[in-house]
Design a protein around this motif. Structure first.
Motif: not given
Ligand SMILES: Cc1cc(Cl)ccc1OCc1nc2ccc(F)cc2n1[C@H](C(=O)NC1CCCCC1)C1CCCCC1
Length: 233
Positions: A48, A51-52, A118, A126
């Motif tokens: 995460l 990716m973020a 999470i 979410m």
């Molecule tokens: C964005 C975010 C912020 C907070 Cl505070 C907490 C959580 C979160 O994302 C949850 C989330 N919703 C998802 C839906 C589809 C998906 F493919 C991945 C997703 N993720 C996380 C992720 O990689 N997000 C990135 C996606 C691309 C743009 C930057 C962010 C994964 C990380 C690994 C563990 C499973 C969740």
């Protein structure tokens, strides 16, 4: 019956935004990674943050292509980026989640995210948000404009010249309004529904710091860039 027409300038603006939006994407596809194998809560937290971090860098590049953004006051540009980065991240996540996938894969992805580490209390809001985005079946023009409109929110903290931001945002809102009318003539409320999602997005984004600190991991390590964007550490 209102005769809605996209002007030549609006068509050009649309092309610039959509090209920039599709160019500036996360390098490797996180959904594919998550579908490949099950990671531990620690590995998921690291994934995460990686990716973020790359998504914030991509967001900065994207905003440079928003006509008018670079002519804003420099400090206001930073304030808009800092103020919208979390929302843009959740919006991006929702769009990644809503992508058409071979049958059964969305369910696997949902399961992997639910079990990612999470904490339970945030899973419901979410996924409620993600499902509300899925149900809109947005085309990429709408996705790109919705992200642009989110970035150009005038009332972010520390924005000095809110009028200047409002002027650009209004241009994008008018373009999105026309697109929605042309795209969904039988759904006059569609534009309003799209904007309604931005309210849900803001509410979800309020939880981001707690979501991170309550992640089931022993080591909540953040990159310097994320410390800037996320209210953590
Ligand atoms: C964005 C975010 C912020 C907070 Cl505070 C907490 C959580 C979160 O994302 C949850 C989330 N919703 C998802 C839906 C589809 C998906 F493919 C991945 C997703 N993720 C996380 C992720 O990689 N997000 C990135 C996606 C691309 C743009 C930057 C962010 C994964 C990380 C690994 C563990 C499973 C969740």
């Amino acid at each position: 019956k209102e005769k809605v027409e996209i002007t030549k300038e609006q068509r050009t603006l649309m092309k610039v935004i959509v090209d920039a939006y599709s160019t500036h994407q996360i390098p490797q596809d996180v959904a594919k990674k998550l579908l490949q194998e099950q990671y531990s809560a620690d590995e998921n937290f690291l994934l995460l943050t990686e990716m973020a971090t790359s998504q914030v860098q991509v967001l900065v590049e994207f905003t440079k292509n928003i006509p008018g953004f670079l002519s804003l006051d420099r400090e206001d540009q930073i304030a808009l980026l800092k103020g919208s980065a979390v929302e843009a991240m959740f919006l991006r996540s929702a769009q990644v989640f809503s992508r058409k996938m071979p049958s059964g894969q969305t369910e696997v992805l949902e399961e992997r995210i639910r079990k990612s580490g999470i904490s339970e209390e945030f899973i419901i809001p979410m996924f409620n948000f993600y499902k509300s985005i899925v149900s809109l079946h947005m085309v990429q023009e709408e996705q790109a404009l919705l992200t642009t409109i989110t970035i150009l929110t005038p009332d972010r903290p520390y924005v000095k010249d809110q009028q200047a931001v409002e002027r650009i945002q209004e241009t994008m809102l008018e373009l999105l309004r026309k697109l929605c009318v042309l795209q969904r003539p039988q759904e006059p409320q569609y534009f309003a529904r799209l904007l309604g999602r931005l309210t849900e997005l803001r509410t979800l984004s309020h939880y981001h710091a707690e979501m991170l600190t309550s992640w089931r991991t022993n080591d909540h390590k953040f990159t310097p860039l994320l410390c800037e964007i996320w209210d953590v550490q």
